[in-house]
Design an enzyme around this catalytic site. Sequence first.
Site, short mmCIF file in Angstrom:
data_model
loop_
_atom_site.label_atom_id
_atom_site.label_comp_id
_atom_site.label_asym_id
_atom_site.label_seq_id
_atom_site.Cartn_x
_atom_site.Cartn_y
_atom_site.Cartn_z
N ASP A 1 0.85 -1.18 0.00
CA ASP A 1 0.00 0.00 0.00
C ASP A 1 0.90 1.24 0.00
OD1 ASP A 1 -2.42 1.59 0.48
OD2 ASP A 1 -1.61 1.86 2.50
N ASP B 1 -0.22 5.15 0.84
CA ASP B 1 -0.47 6.13 1.91
C ASP B 1 -0.57 5.44 3.27
OD1 ASP B 1 -0.78 8.57 0.21
OD2 ASP B 1 -2.39 7.35 -0.64
N THR C 1 -2.52 -0.15 -4.40
CA THR C 1 -3.05 1.11 -3.89
C THR C 1 -4.48 1.38 -4.34
OG1 THR C 1 -2.64 3.52 -3.88
CG2 THR C 1 -2.04 2.33 -5.88
N GLY C 2 -5.14 2.27 -3.61
CA GLY C 2 -6.44 2.75 -4.05
C GLY C 2 -6.30 3.87 -5.07
N LYS D 1 -8.19 -5.45 -3.07
CA LYS D 1 -6.77 -5.63 -3.30
C LYS D 1 -6.36 -7.10 -3.15
CE LYS D 1 -5.23 -1.06 -1.67
NZ LYS D 1 -4.29 -0.39 -0.73
#
Length: 275
Positions: free
Chosen positions: A5, A7, A39-40, A197
């Site tokens: 990930d 952030d 990641t998003g 994810k």
Amino acid sequence: MVGLDLDGTLLNSKKELTPFTKEVIAKAINKGVHVLVATGRPFTGVPLELREFPGMRYALTANGARILDTATGEILIEHLLSKESAKKALEITEKYDTLQEIYFDGQGYAKDEKLAHVERYHKDCNMWEYVRASRIAVPDIWELFYSREENLDKVQALFADMEERKAAWEELSECKDLNLVSSLKYNIEINAAGVNKGKGLIALGKMLGIEREEIMAIGDGDNDIEMITEAGVGVAMGNAEEAVKCNADYVTGTNDEDGAARAIVKYVLGGGEAC
């Protein structure tokens, strides 16, 4: 394979990739390990130094809605949000004081007037520059929405008021064609049902001939829980939410302590306990 990930995980609180973390990633790649961001963010929101990091071949973006080969630009896995589902999400979130974002083909778009006041919606000042730089400002989200024929990566709404966020979450939860997660305490990320994810990471592993037991996932937010539970080794950051820690095999240091890199040292580079 290691899925990271961004952030709250790979990036520190100032949204920086530290020299130690870069060194560790390079060592893992040189050892033959596939290291990728999970990641998003859309691909255009991934820091350039990671998009161009030597040997970092793949990227899982938009919470698994798009997984691509960064060397060729080829989309390897794609599970998009239909226009019909996205329309419902936008209609619900526009009832509230929100910064709405829509994502097409790896690019985020937001209304110019709202983007000009990003500080009202993003509580973390370290995110302001990133958002302004990575989103394309448009005068009308709906005009853009109807002008595009393709389905969306995802929809995101950032809320000025947390009670409004709670109300919107409850309403969105009634739509069974939507999957809701929140990488921040003040946002709602909306993907197609079934997208996460974890599924994406395991699917990429199968494509590359990598067993589940050979995959490590590291994260801090609720959109990381599925990949932490699906992976052979799930690592929660020291700054992670409690639900993430409860689902992890190991809790490392915080993102301001190079926690992700230290977990890679421990499990991938054979460095033993990394403190």
